[in-house]
Design a protein around this motif. Structure first.
Motif, PDB file in Angstrom:
ATOM      1  N   GLY A  84       0.650  -1.216  -0.004  1.00 48.77           N
ATOM      2  CA  GLY A  84       0.318   0.022  -0.005  1.00 48.77           C
ATOM      3  C   GLY A  84       0.802   1.294  -0.032  1.00 48.77           C
ATOM      4  N   SER A  85       0.316   2.521  -0.130  1.00 47.67           N
ATOM      5  CA  SER A  85       1.290   3.598  -0.135  1.00 47.67           C
ATOM      6  C   SER A  85       1.523   3.877   1.324  1.00 47.67           C
ATOM      7  CB  SER A  85       0.528   4.786  -0.745  1.00 47.67           C
ATOM      8  OG  SER A  85      -0.804   5.025  -0.422  1.00 47.67           O
ATOM      9  N   SER A  86       0.789   3.621   2.200  1.00 45.61           N
ATOM     10  CA  SER A  86       1.326   4.135   3.590  1.00 45.61           C
ATOM     11  C   SER A  86       1.298   2.591   4.500  1.00 45.61           C
ATOM     12  CB  SER A  86       0.531   5.041   4.137  1.00 45.61           C
ATOM     13  OG  SER A  86      -0.788   4.585   4.808  1.00 45.61           O
ATOM     14  N   ARG A  87       0.952   1.588   4.055  1.00 43.50           N
ATOM     15  CA  ARG A  87       0.817   0.326   4.992  1.00 43.50           C
ATOM     16  C   ARG A  87       1.096  -0.611   4.021  1.00 43.50           C
ATOM     17  NH1 ARG A  87      -3.377   0.917   9.488  1.00 43.50           N
ATOM     18  NH2 ARG A  87      -2.835   2.807  10.189  1.00 43.50           N
ATOM     19  N   LYS A 103       1.029  -4.827   3.910  1.00 40.92           N
ATOM     20  CA  LYS A 103       0.421  -6.040   4.780  1.00 40.92           C
ATOM     21  C   LYS A 103       0.814  -7.198   4.363  1.00 40.92           C
ATOM     22  CE  LYS A 103      -3.335  -2.975   5.267  1.00 40.92           C
ATOM     23  NZ  LYS A 103      -4.210  -2.090   4.218  1.00 40.92           N
ATOM     24  N   ILE A 163       0.833   9.331   9.986  1.00 39.42           N
ATOM     25  CA  ILE A 163      -0.093  10.148   9.305  1.00 39.42           C
ATOM     26  C   ILE A 163       0.270  11.716   9.106  1.00 39.42           C
ATOM     27  CG2 ILE A 163      -1.983  11.551  10.242  1.00 39.42           C
ATOM     28  CD1 ILE A 163      -3.801   8.834  10.320  1.00 39.42           C
ATOM     29  N   ASN A 168      -1.244  -1.059  -5.811  1.00 40.65           N
ATOM     30  CA  ASN A 168      -2.547  -0.341  -6.091  1.00 40.65           C
ATOM     31  C   ASN A 168      -3.030  -0.187  -7.514  1.00 40.65           C
ATOM     32  OD1 ASN A 168      -3.171   0.394  -3.398  1.00 40.65           O
ATOM     33  ND2 ASN A 168      -2.249   2.014  -3.412  1.00 40.65           N
ATOM     34  N   GLY A 192      -8.142   4.828   0.151  1.00 36.64           N
ATOM     35  CA  GLY A 192      -6.738   4.720   0.771  1.00 36.64           C
ATOM     36  C   GLY A 192      -6.075   5.840   1.524  1.00 36.64           C
ATOM     37  N   THR A 193      -4.955   5.897   1.293  1.00 35.16           N
ATOM     38  CA  THR A 193      -4.520   7.204   2.125  1.00 35.16           C
ATOM     39  C   THR A 193      -4.383   8.482   1.345  1.00 35.16           C
ATOM     40  OG1 THR A 193      -2.826   5.434   2.979  1.00 35.16           O
ATOM     41  CG2 THR A 193      -2.139   7.806   3.358  1.00 35.16           C
ATOM     42  N   ARG A 224     -10.023   4.913  -4.965  1.00 42.77           N
ATOM     43  CA  ARG A 224     -10.403   4.368  -6.347  1.00 42.77           C
ATOM     44  C   ARG A 224     -11.701   3.676  -6.454  1.00 42.77           C
ATOM     45  NH1 ARG A 224      -6.248   2.662  -3.070  1.00 42.77           N
ATOM     46  NH2 ARG A 224      -4.638   3.642  -3.372  1.00 42.77           N
ATOM     47  N   TYR A 265      -7.816   9.418   2.509  1.00 40.00           N
ATOM     48  CA  TYR A 265      -8.047   9.629   3.927  1.00 40.00           C
ATOM     49  C   TYR A 265      -7.253  10.852   4.391  1.00 40.00           C
ATOM     50  CZ  TYR A 265      -9.031   9.478   9.114  1.00 40.00           C
ATOM     51  OH  TYR A 265      -9.258   9.902  10.393  1.00 40.00           O
ATOM     52  N   GLY A 269      -8.537   1.297   4.520  1.00 38.74           N
ATOM     53  CA  GLY A 269      -8.383   1.930   5.683  1.00 38.74           C
ATOM     54  C   GLY A 269      -9.268   3.090   5.861  1.00 38.74           C
ATOM     55  N   GLY A 270      -9.257   4.092   4.844  1.00 41.02           N
ATOM     56  CA  GLY A 270      -9.907   5.119   5.187  1.00 41.02           C
ATOM     57  C   GLY A 270     -11.495   5.038   5.319  1.00 41.02           C
ATOM     58  N   VAL A 294     -12.662   2.537   6.955  1.00 42.18           N
ATOM     59  CA  VAL A 294     -12.785   2.172   8.373  1.00 42.18           C
ATOM     60  C   VAL A 294     -12.961   3.489   9.162  1.00 42.18           C
ATOM     61  CG1 VAL A 294     -11.796   0.731  10.097  1.00 42.18           C
ATOM     62  CG2 VAL A 294     -11.907   0.234   7.947  1.00 42.18           C
ATOM     63  N   ALA A 295     -11.814   4.424   8.870  1.00 47.71           N
ATOM     64  CA  ALA A 295     -11.796   5.499   9.837  1.00 47.71           C
ATOM     65  C   ALA A 295     -13.118   6.365   9.627  1.00 47.71           C
ATOM     66  CB  ALA A 295     -10.813   6.312   9.324  1.00 47.71           C
ATOM     67  N   ASP A 334     -10.590  -2.581   6.100  1.00 51.32           N
ATOM     68  CA  ASP A 334      -9.073  -2.302   5.858  1.00 51.32           C
ATOM     69  C   ASP A 334      -8.215  -3.646   5.584  1.00 51.32           C
ATOM     70  OD1 ASP A 334      -9.499  -3.201   8.219  1.00 51.32           O
ATOM     71  OD2 ASP A 334      -8.057  -2.139   9.350  1.00 51.32           O
TER      72      ASP A 334
HETATM   73  N1  ATP Z   1      -8.382  -0.071  11.438  1.00 53.19           N
HETATM   74  C1  ATP Z   1      -8.411   1.455  10.832  1.00 53.19           C
HETATM   75  N2  ATP Z   1      -9.078   2.402  11.574  1.00 53.19           N
HETATM   76  C2  ATP Z   1      -8.891   3.768  11.338  1.00 53.19           C
HETATM   77  N3  ATP Z   1      -8.057   4.196  10.347  1.00 53.19           N
HETATM   78  C3  ATP Z   1      -7.308   3.368   9.469  1.00 53.19           C
HETATM   79  C4  ATP Z   1      -7.442   2.056   9.828  1.00 53.19           C
HETATM   80  N4  ATP Z   1      -6.676   1.439   8.985  1.00 53.19           N
HETATM   81  C5  ATP Z   1      -6.214   2.577   8.179  1.00 53.19           C
HETATM   82  N5  ATP Z   1      -6.600   3.559   8.531  1.00 53.19           N
HETATM   83  C6  ATP Z   1      -6.271   4.873   8.058  1.00 53.19           C
HETATM   84  O1  ATP Z   1      -6.468   4.949   6.583  1.00 53.19           O
HETATM   85  C7  ATP Z   1      -5.611   5.163   5.846  1.00 53.19           C
HETATM   86  C8  ATP Z   1      -5.635   4.103   4.762  1.00 53.19           C
HETATM   87  O2  ATP Z   1      -5.479   2.904   5.208  1.00 53.19           O
HETATM   88  P1  ATP Z   1      -5.032   1.840   4.168  1.00 53.19           P
HETATM   89  O3  ATP Z   1      -4.670   0.512   5.001  1.00 53.19           O
HETATM   90  O4  ATP Z   1      -6.050   1.693   3.033  1.00 53.19           O
HETATM   91  O5  ATP Z   1      -3.773   2.046   3.653  1.00 53.19           O
HETATM   92  P2  ATP Z   1      -2.730   1.900   2.343  1.00 53.19           P
HETATM   93  O6  ATP Z   1      -3.209   0.432   1.853  1.00 53.19           O
HETATM   94  O7  ATP Z   1      -1.390   2.291   2.434  1.00 53.19           O
HETATM   95  O8  ATP Z   1      -3.562   2.939   1.332  1.00 53.19           O
HETATM   96  P3  ATP Z   1      -3.541   2.853  -0.263  1.00 53.19           P
HETATM   97  O9  ATP Z   1      -4.666   2.059  -0.399  1.00 53.19           O
HETATM   98  O10 ATP Z   1      -3.692   4.410  -0.706  1.00 53.19           O
HETATM   99  O11 ATP Z   1      -2.247   2.473  -0.516  1.00 53.19           O
HETATM  100  C9  ATP Z   1      -4.231   5.003   6.490  1.00 53.19           C
HETATM  101  O12 ATP Z   1      -3.490   6.081   6.353  1.00 53.19           O
HETATM  102  C10 ATP Z   1      -5.016   5.162   8.084  1.00 53.19           C
HETATM  103  O13 ATP Z   1      -4.838   6.508   8.549  1.00 53.19           O
END
Ligand code: ATP
Length: 393
Positions: free
Chosen positions: A10-13, A15, A34, A110, A172-173, A177, A199, A303-304, A306-307, A371
């Protein structure tokens, strides 16, 4: 047994874990978290190691071209230098894979189709440098893996039967999409939309709007996140009290400003960068046969999402639902009447969806965590490939 390793970049996470398992073994976060404002490549947190040995990962694609991000890595060689320490760390220090590494790796990034230099580098690193047994890059990115989950889920109600199509919304971050995915087939690439309404864009808007002439409390995206979390847990309050980094006394932040930031990022159908604009444009490009079903099955992941689940009155689902109806009604809003520019046109742009807009239904892929849904889909993909392989034997 050489299980397939599943990695979602992901762009910030990031897995990572094993195919066939219900959740990733580990989610790596950006060291900056963040609060990362400058568009710098982020650094994966490596437990127990100093900055000097930290791995760097730069998402290959950003909708908003921020300096030093997309353009930072141009050649396959540069990607190799980024990917080798990262994947080696994942395999040896997180998943404890022993050499020789005969596992296969499934990678989800992505982009629907990865840039050639990144694809070449992934092959070289995985097959040549790490001697993995195989590499599988998911064409279709996050949508390919979630497709596996949606296909396997039971119908939402016994009367409706299986959905003909879903609209997948990945918040996403830095970007969101949207795409329509057809049951029994694949995603409809022509419906794919990407916007900057991730987010962090929402948090940036919160930060900008919370800082006026009178005060300058919210100085980072972390602060903005704290304010949003406080708002989510006290929905009807006019102000929320938040303990921010710089202040000893808790700051009083008006929820009105967060409502406005939320509207600007996700609900303003007159703005091409908003999520609802992307969603409705995606549906306009969807073949008529699938349109109603795609509107009735809008699935939120990332993740966005979920937030934003508990935000405002009813969470993002009910706000988006109302915004869709309003955008498709063709009725000009009061303030738009004053404006004879693009916003007046926007109020008629989505009018042709008016007949089906009332059917719009937005939901989460419960009981799966939104997420983690992309990774879990990858886990299913990897496990299916694995069982096919053993079946052939
Ligand atoms: N369980 C959660 N609860 C609250 N906020 C979350 C949770 N998981 C992620 N986030 C927030 O949502 C954002 C996007 O999370 P996601 O896991 O989609 O990241 P990513 O895969 O790196 O993003 P991208 O899809 O843009 O590559 C994160 O930057 C974080 O701030």
């Amino acid at each position: 047994m050489n299980q397939t390793v599943v990695v979602e970049l992901g762009s910030s996470r990031i897995k990572c874990g094993y195919a066939g398992e219900s959740r990733p073994r580990r989610v790596l976060f950006s060291r900056g978290g963040i609060g990362r404002d400058g568009g710098e490549p982020w650094t994966v947190e490596l437990d127990g190691l100093g900055d000097s040995t930290a791995c760097k990962w730069t998402s290959p694609f950003r909708y908003s071209e921020s300096p030093g991000s997309v353009d930072a890595i141009k050649s396959a060689y540069e990607w190799e230098k980024t990917l080798y320490p990262l994947l080696l760390h994942i395999l040896t220090s997180i998943l404890f894979v022993q050499r020789p590494m005969r596992h296969r790796m499934l990678v989800i990034v992505n982009d629907i189709f990865l840039p050639t230099n990144l694809r070449d580098a992934l092959h070289k690193v995985a097959l040549e440098y790490l001697s993995l047994g195989g590499l599988w890059i998911a064409n279709g990115g996050p949508f390919e893996s979630i497709h596996y989950l949606l296909e396997g889920m039971p119908p939402r109600s016994p009367n409706t039967g299986r959905a003909k199509a879903h609209t997948i919304v990945d918040i996403g971050t830095t970007e969101s999409r949207v795409v329509v995915s057809v049951t029994g087939s694949s995603i409809l690439e022509s419906t794919h939309r990407v916007t900057i309404s991730g987010y962090e864009s929402f948090l940036s808007n919160v930060k900008e709007l919370c800082n006026g002439a009178e005060h300058n409390w919210v100085t980072s995206l972390d602060d903005a996140n704290k304010a949003v979390l406080a708002w989510s847990s006290s929905r009807h309050a006019e102000t929320v009290s938040v303990q921010l980094e710089e202040n000893k006394e808790p700051a009083q932040i008006r929820t009105e400003t967060m409502v406005e930031a939320f509207h600007r990022t996700y609900l303003d159908f007159t703005s091409p960068s908003s999520l609802v604009f992307a969603l409705l444009s995606c549906l306009l490009d969807c073949p008529v046969d699938y349109r109603r079903s795609a509107l009735q099955n809008i699935v939120l992941i990332g993740g966005g999402s979920v937030a934003l689940r508990g935000i405002g009155d009813g969470g993002i689902t009910s706000h988006l639902q109302r915004a869709i109806r309003q955008a498709c009604s063709g009725i000009e809003q009061e303030e738009e009447k004053k404006d004879d520019g693009p916003s007046a046109i926007a109020s008629f742009r989505f009018q042709s969806l008016g007949k089906v807009a009332n059917d719009a239904e937005i939901y989460y892929p419960d009981p799966l965590a939104a997420d983690l849904a992309v990774w879990i889909g990858g886990s299913v993909m990897g496990a299916l490939r694995q069982s096919q392989k053993y079946h052939k034997k």
